[in-house]
Design an enzyme around this catalytic site. Structure first.
Site, PDB file in Angstrom:
ATOM      1  N   HIS A  59       1.242 -14.988  11.675  1.00 51.36           N
ATOM      2  CA  HIS A  59       1.322 -16.374  11.240  1.00 51.36           C
ATOM      3  C   HIS A  59      -0.031 -16.873  10.758  1.00 51.36           C
ATOM      4  CE1 HIS A  59       5.400 -16.948  12.608  1.00 51.36           C
ATOM      5  NE2 HIS A  59       5.102 -16.360  13.755  1.00 51.36           N
ATOM      6  N   CYS A 462      21.224   5.787   7.684  1.00 49.90           N
ATOM      7  CA  CYS A 462      22.167   6.535   8.521  1.00 49.90           C
ATOM      8  C   CYS A 462      21.828   6.372   9.998  1.00 49.90           C
ATOM      9  CB  CYS A 462      22.233   7.993   8.107  1.00 49.90           C
ATOM     10  SG  CYS A 462      21.017   9.051   8.894  1.00 49.90           S
TER      11      CYS A 462
HETATM   12  C1  LIG Z   1      12.225 -12.525  18.875  1.00 45.29           C
HETATM   13  C2  LIG Z   1      10.750 -12.675  18.900  1.00 45.29           C
HETATM   14  C3  LIG Z   1      10.058 -12.858  17.706  1.00 45.29           C
HETATM   15  C4  LIG Z   1       8.674 -13.000  17.713  1.00 45.29           C
HETATM   16  N1  LIG Z   1       8.024 -13.105  16.527  1.00 45.29           N
HETATM   17  C5  LIG Z   1       6.678 -13.180  16.506  1.00 45.29           C
HETATM   18  C6  LIG Z   1       5.991 -13.229  15.280  1.00 45.29           C
HETATM   19  O1  LIG Z   1       6.586 -13.141  14.219  1.00 45.29           O
HETATM   20  N2  LIG Z   1       4.646 -13.368  15.283  1.00 45.29           N
HETATM   21  C7  LIG Z   1       3.944 -13.443  16.443  1.00 45.29           C
HETATM   22  O2  LIG Z   1       2.733 -13.597  16.374  1.00 45.29           O
HETATM   23  N3  LIG Z   1       4.569 -13.351  17.644  1.00 45.29           N
HETATM   24  C8  LIG Z   1       5.925 -13.216  17.690  1.00 45.29           C
HETATM   25  N4  LIG Z   1       6.573 -13.108  18.893  1.00 45.29           N
HETATM   26  C9  LIG Z   1       5.791 -13.098  20.097  1.00 45.29           C
HETATM   27  C10 LIG Z   1       5.196 -11.722  20.400  1.00 45.29           C
HETATM   28  O3  LIG Z   1       6.137 -10.712  20.254  1.00 45.29           O
HETATM   29  C11 LIG Z   1       4.645 -11.720  21.827  1.00 45.29           C
HETATM   30  O4  LIG Z   1       3.814 -12.792  21.977  1.00 45.29           O
HETATM   31  C12 LIG Z   1       3.864 -10.458  22.157  1.00 45.29           C
HETATM   32  O5  LIG Z   1       4.565  -9.289  21.814  1.00 45.29           O
HETATM   33  C13 LIG Z   1       3.535 -10.436  23.624  1.00 45.29           C
HETATM   34  O6  LIG Z   1       2.824  -9.257  23.903  1.00 45.29           O
HETATM   35  P1  LIG Z   1       2.478  -8.840  25.377  1.00 45.29           P
HETATM   36  O7  LIG Z   1       1.605  -7.661  25.252  1.00 45.29           O
HETATM   37  O8  LIG Z   1       1.996 -10.007  26.108  1.00 45.29           O
HETATM   38  O9  LIG Z   1       3.861  -8.490  26.030  1.00 45.29           O
HETATM   39  P2  LIG Z   1       4.665  -7.111  26.100  1.00 45.29           P
HETATM   40  O10 LIG Z   1       4.740  -6.466  24.796  1.00 45.29           O
HETATM   41  O11 LIG Z   1       5.925  -7.380  26.804  1.00 45.29           O
HETATM   42  O12 LIG Z   1       3.740  -6.204  26.980  1.00 45.29           O
HETATM   43  C14 LIG Z   1       3.714  -6.272  28.372  1.00 45.29           C
HETATM   44  C15 LIG Z   1       3.892  -4.900  28.920  1.00 45.29           C
HETATM   45  O13 LIG Z   1       3.664  -4.893  30.314  1.00 45.29           O
HETATM   46  C16 LIG Z   1       4.485  -3.926  30.908  1.00 45.29           C
HETATM   47  N5  LIG Z   1       4.605  -4.194  32.326  1.00 45.29           N
HETATM   48  C17 LIG Z   1       5.214  -5.234  32.934  1.00 45.29           C
HETATM   49  N6  LIG Z   1       5.130  -5.131  34.266  1.00 45.29           N
HETATM   50  C18 LIG Z   1       4.436  -4.000  34.528  1.00 45.29           C
HETATM   51  C19 LIG Z   1       4.037  -3.347  35.725  1.00 45.29           C
HETATM   52  N7  LIG Z   1       4.328  -3.849  36.917  1.00 45.29           N
HETATM   53  N8  LIG Z   1       3.332  -2.189  35.642  1.00 45.29           N
HETATM   54  C20 LIG Z   1       3.019  -1.662  34.431  1.00 45.29           C
HETATM   55  N9  LIG Z   1       3.400  -2.239  33.250  1.00 45.29           N
HETATM   56  C21 LIG Z   1       4.089  -3.398  33.304  1.00 45.29           C
HETATM   57  C22 LIG Z   1       5.768  -4.107  30.166  1.00 45.29           C
HETATM   58  O14 LIG Z   1       6.604  -2.969  30.258  1.00 45.29           O
HETATM   59  C23 LIG Z   1       5.286  -4.379  28.735  1.00 45.29           C
HETATM   60  O15 LIG Z   1       5.266  -3.210  27.938  1.00 45.29           O
HETATM   61  C24 LIG Z   1       7.958 -12.981  18.921  1.00 45.29           C
HETATM   62  C25 LIG Z   1       8.660 -12.776  20.106  1.00 45.29           C
HETATM   63  C26 LIG Z   1      10.032 -12.600  20.111  1.00 45.29           C
HETATM   64  C27 LIG Z   1      10.741 -12.342  21.368  1.00 45.29           C
END
Ligand SMILES: Cc1cc2nc3c(=O)[nH]c(=O)nc-3n(C[C@H](O)[C@H](O)[C@H](O)COP(=O)(O)OP(=O)(O)OC[C@H]3O[C@@H](n4cnc5c(N)ncnc54)[C@H](O)[C@@H]3O)c2cc1C
Ligand SMILES: Cc1cc2nc3c(=O)[nH]c(=O)nc-3n(C[C@H](O)[C@H](O)[C@H](O)COP(=O)(O)OP(=O)(O)OC[C@H]3O[C@@H](n4cnc5c(N)ncnc54)[C@H](O)[C@@H]3O)c2cc1C
Lengths: 507, 414
Positions: A59, A462
């Site tokens: 974004h 596919c």
């Molecule tokens: C439908 C949708 C559309 C989106 N579109 C956008 C977009 O277009 N642009 C944008 O900027 N953002 C977007 N977002 C937001 C973005 O996807 C998230 O903000 C981002 O992916 C979060 O990343 P994260 O690393 O915090 O979370 P995650 O990717 O969930 O990473 C956290 C990780 O921690 C691991 N974990 C949890 N507990 C434990 C444990 N106890 N031990 C070891 N590992 C653990 C999990 O398995 C996971 O892999 C969107 C979100 C959604 C749902």
């Protein structure tokens, strides 16, 4: 299996919990310094939490006001993408975004977003009038009368981004552990804390909680209860490549309080995606898609781009945004929703829990903000007195990934003559070679989906109908396991159940 | 340009091989058959059931046996067949780009090209089955490949969605291999596959077939755990109160085949939305002069014997074309009424007899197919069986000369 004694190899300066875009950005940033670091991810593959299931939009950064964490981190994150693209080969393209309106009463809303954006440092925005907007995007519905245009918005392959960050961090000395879940965190003794996982025990000076949807669970392990994470589901619908070029920019409606609305997205791979929806749910694991939402999304998308039709649908998925709800203790000592609480990112150390930094509630635009969040985490560590000496062996780049579908005939011909495996096509729909798949396995792919998200093998028309077994054979060879052990995306998701050749032997 | 051929055939399945044989028998020109697979025979290699070549060889062969016969004949005729070579591009001026581990990238110029690229299966995404996306959801053809080629069983308790031939055949194969097939579901009110397959693959094994039913939800975090099923109305909407569940670990999809024509489209070949195959004239030539189409790439065939007949015709026409023959212009457009789902060829010259192939939308009985004063009675017509009719040239004669010449084939119910 939990071993009782921990050895000195298990002592770290920093452990990052969670291998999504946030954890991966942080570990890569940390690998610039002379620190012993590791990342622990419970899934079989990095990015298989929220980070692989999103809209993939970088974004511009005008959706939140400047007095939030989200607003400025989004704008700064966006800025940092160019360098990541150059250094790591992160597939990324600036395509621009348009927030469209159909009524002149909505112009003040556009002006508000433009002001927020400018205050956050977003360059080049302008408000387009009716004739301009249709020039920018000829396939828009004819009743669109204007739009806010932000040229710096882009699209990215989110999972590839995670893999490339981790690949680079690993090269620079970081350890990456998958299929390993943090199950508890011990007391802090002599400035180190014990982290206990399903496989081992570790001691670390710092813990970074980047656990996405489970950020509250990790925080609870150290006695922090002032927020919880609720899942807000978004369903996405991917359309056939036949629609390539239908829109040039990401198309937004005017956003609501809880979501940026249903978008029409020209993905990096040349497909069109419509979505996401936004629905608060109870189960963090619920990634189902539903017929109602499917119809709603197509209805809304058609109101913006009439040529969109569900007959072009090729694939569907859902992701849950980790939405933070801030809590306070009430008179009875119970944690309840803080009436003054916002839903902004939580990125901070907690004074009464030394050595623990929350990076939680990273909902949208978390993908965009991640590089800036990583910078912020480094500055928190610095402020906390961590000595950050440069890693002398740090290399900022990754080796050039050989993607045959992006090569010219001459380049490809040369490559095949030196490495014939790049001339063996495995996935015909997306043109992926055996060489690329072996490469993905060397770089850590453990599952069928892991290969798919790294190479696109099985992502085309596919959907793996032709290439699944060939990919499984290569995985079996690369990981030295039997095809029976190969899973779609980790434990319990095995593809095959029985070896019929053995059955014959029994008879 | 690396090489030149009079005709290049893309695909060494039964269509490609048979066309190559027919061309060679009807001309002395140099033809080349290309296939990306290591073995010739196309989809037949995984069809280890019998039922191939009944009319052609008067024998019940398995798929691989049939493929072997055709391949041997092609070899005896000295036809050049290049395997493990994928075609990645075809241009309008008939330059073919191939990729292989052995030779890297090559370009081949052809005077004529025949697309015999077969078809692929429709996957889950295309019809949006709501629910989880666990392991255990496969197309029937992929399951067929797992079992027959690779030697692994993909599941033990199986529900099959769609009653296409591959699904029916897989119901029987899975049963033979010790899996339990719990149900075959079909959303429409009639079966998609051949009637003989319903009898031989379901009835003989007591596998229940539910017509007008579909899956409304797939449940399972890692692997499929159960499916929710409901009866559907004529508009394919689930009817409330008819839902029930089946515990299973696998869902096979047999929801149709789509001709593979992405390469043909690159060469600017126009497709018929009703078949997803090329629009061809009475010579099986597409809108691009010298580009032909045959077999499942043109329209989905349920019997290889019918395909063999088609390949004969196509081969002769291609031989004529590359020997310098000039076809009479196919400027008459053939249209049809709504009983017919598709019909080909869609363009004819009116100067010679034409065999039309068609499929109807729903089962019909006691009908008459008409074109001007031509009439042909059919006791019944089934959507799951391709029908054909030969119409002699004389029935095209009194078509008025005009700017747009058009004829309409229609069906009357008695
Ligand atoms: C439908 C949708 C559309 C989106 N579109 C956008 C977009 O277009 N642009 C944008 O900027 N953002 C977007 N977002 C937001 C973005 O996807 C998230 O903000 C981002 O992916 C979060 O990343 P994260 O690393 O915090 O979370 P995650 O990717 O969930 O990473 C956290 C990780 O921690 C691991 N974990 C949890 N507990 C434990 C444990 N106890 N031990 C070891 N590992 C653990 C999990 O398995 C996971 O892999 C969107 C979100 C959604 C749902
Ligand atoms: C599962 C199944 C069961 C059947 N059962 C029966 C039966 O019992 N009895 C019967 O008579 N008929 C049966 N049929 C029908 C009939 O056998 C098939 O319709 C027929 O085999 C199709 O032949 P084809 O040559 O058109 O396509 P295919 O056999 O699919 O061959 C196409 C070939 O083209 C190649 N190709 C495609 N694209 C490229 C490219 N870009 N570069 C290089 N090569 C390429 C492919 O590798 C493939 O080898 C069955 C069909 C199926 C699918």
């Amino acid at each position: 299996m939990v071993s009782s004694k921990s050895n000195s190899n298990n002592n770290y300066d920093v452990i990052v919990i969670g291998g999504g875009i946030v954890g991966a950005s942080i570990i890569r940033e940390l690998s610039r310094y002379d620190l012993k670091i590791c990342l622990i991810e419970k899934e079989a593959e990095l990015s298989f939490g929220v980070s692989k299931s999103n809209s993939g939009i970088v974004h511009a950064g005008f959706h939140s006001p400047p007095n939030t964490l989200k607003g400025p981190l989004c704008a700064r994150g966006n800025f940092l993408y160019d360098q990541l693209h150059l250094e790591l080969g992160v597939p990324f393209k600036r395509v621009g975004e348009l927030v469209i309106i159909k009524q002149s009463e909505e112009i003040p809303d556009l002006e508000k977003f433009k002001r927020w954006g400018e205050e956050c440092g977003v360059p080049g925005m302008k408000i387009l009038n009716e004739s301009e907007v249709h020039q920018y995007e000829p396939s828009l519905s004819t009743d669109v009368i204007g739009a806010l245009y932000a040229p710096t918005a882009g699209v990215v392959n989110p999972y590839e981004f995670v893999f490339l960050l981790a690949q680079n961090a690993k090269k620079n000395g970081a350890e990456i552990k998958t299929s390993e879940e943090v199950i508890s965190i011990g007391d802090r003794v002599a400035k180190t804390t014990e982290v206990i996982t399903t496989k081992d025990r570790y001691n670390t000076k710092y813990i970074i909680n980047a656990a996405g949807l489970y950020g509250d669970r990790i925080a609870n392990m150290v006695g922090i209860y002032n927020f919880k994470i609720i899942p807000r589901k978004g369903e996405e619908y991917l359309l056939d490549k036949k629609l390539k070029g239908l829109v040039k920019q990401v198309i937004f409606p005017l956003p609501s309080k809880t979501s940026k609305g249903t978008l029409v997205i020209p993905t990096l791979d040349g497909t069109i995606m419509v979505g996401p929806s936004a629905e608060d749910i109870d189960d963090k694991n619920d990634l189902t898609t539903t017929d109602e939402v499917c119809w709603q999304i197509f209805d809304k998308a058609k109101q913006m781009i009439p040529a969109i039709h569900h007959k072009y649908l090729i694939s569907t998925f859902a992701g849950n945004r980790p939405v933070p709800v801030k809590l306070i203790k009430n008179a009875k000592g119970k944690y309840v929703k803080d009436p003054d609480g916002d839903d902004d990112f939580i990125i901070a150390k907690t004074d009464d829990v030394p050595g623990f930094i929350n990076v939680a509630g990273i909902q949208s635009p978390g993908l965009t903000a991640a590089p800036a969040i990583a910078e912020k985490v480094i500055s928190i560590l610095k402020d906390d007195g961590v000595v950050l000496k440069a890693n002398k062996y740090f290399v900022s780049t990754n080796p050039n990934p050989k993607k045959i579908r992006e090569m010219s005939d001459d380049e490809l011909d040369k490559l095949i003559k030196s490495e014939p495996d790049y001339g063996k096509i495995v996935c015909r729909c997306e043109m992926v070679s055996e060489g690329e798949i072996m490469n993905a396995i060397e770089n850590g792919a453990q599952t069928l989906d892991g290969v798919k998200f790294r190479t696109r093998a099985g992502m085309g028309r596919c959907q793996g109908g032709f290439c699944s077994f060939k990919t499984m054979e290569l995985l079996a060879k690369g990981l030295d396991i039997s095809p029976l052990e190969i899973t779609k995306r980790g434990e319990g998701s095995n593809i095959l159940v029985e070896d019929l050749k053995k059955q014959k032997e029994k008879i | 340009m690396d090489e030149q051929y009079s005709c290049v055939i893309i695909g060494a399945g039964p269509a490609g091989l048979s066309v190559a044989i027919a061309i060679t028998k009807n001309s002395k020109k140099k033809v080349l058959v290309l296939d990306r697979e290591k073995h010739p025979g196309g989809i037949l290699n995984q069809c280890i059931h019998t039922g191939f070549g009944l009319t052609q060889y008067k024998e019940e062969l398995t798929g691989p046996e049939y493929a072997w016969r055709v391949y041997s004949e092609a070899k005896e005729l000295g036809i050049e067949i290049r395997l493990s070579t994928s075609v990645i591009r075809v241009s309008e001026d008939k330059v073919i780009t191939t990729i292989s581990a052995e030779k890297g990238i090559e370009k081949i110029k052809a005077q004529a090209i025949v697309f015999c690229t077969g078809c692929r299966e429709r996957a889950r995404g295309v019809i949006h089955i709501p629910g989880d996306r666990p392991a255990g959801v496969y197309t029937a053809g992929l399951a067929q490949k797992f079992i027959n080629i690779d030697g692994y069983l993909p599941g033990k308790r199986v529900v099959i969605l769609g009653s296409g031939d591959i699904g029916l055949i897989m119901a029987r194969r899975l049963t033979f291999q010790g899996a339990k097939v719990l149900a075959v579901l079909e959303a429409s009110s009639f079966v998609g596959g051949l009637s003989r397959n319903v009898v031989q693959c379901l009835d003989d094994f007591g596998i229940p077939l539910y017509l007008s039913h579909t899956i409304i939800d797939i449940v399972g975090k890692n692997r499929v755990e159960k499916v929710k099923i409901a009866r559907v109305d004529e508009n394919m909407r689930a009817i409330r109160g008819t839902e029930f569940e089946i515990n299973c670990d696998t869902v096979l999809l047999s929801i149709g085949l789509i001709p593979e024509n992405e390469l043909a489209e690159m060469a600017q070949v126009k497709l018929d939305p009703a078949t997803n195959g090329a629009i061809v004239d009475e010579n099986y030539m597409t809108n691009i002069s010298g580009i032909f189409s045959c077999g499942n790439a043109l329209h989905v065939h349920d019997l290889v014997d019918k395909l063999a007949v088609e390949a004969q015709t196509v081969g002769k026409k291609v031989a004529e074309y590359i020997s310098g023959g000039v076809f009479a212009e196919s400027d008459i457009i053939v249209t049809h009424d709504d009983f017919i789902r598709y019909l080909l060829p869609k363009k004819i010259s009116g100067k010679s007899d034409v065999r039309f192939h068609f499929r109807v939308r729903r089962p019909l009985s006691d009908v008459v197919l008409k074109l001007n004063n031509f009439e042909r009675k059919f006791p019944y017509l089934q959507p799951n069986e391709m029908s054909s009719v030969l119409i002699p040239a004389k029935h095209f004669e009194d078509i008025e000369e005009g700017i747009q010449r058009e004829i309409k084939i229609w069906i009357r119910e008695n």
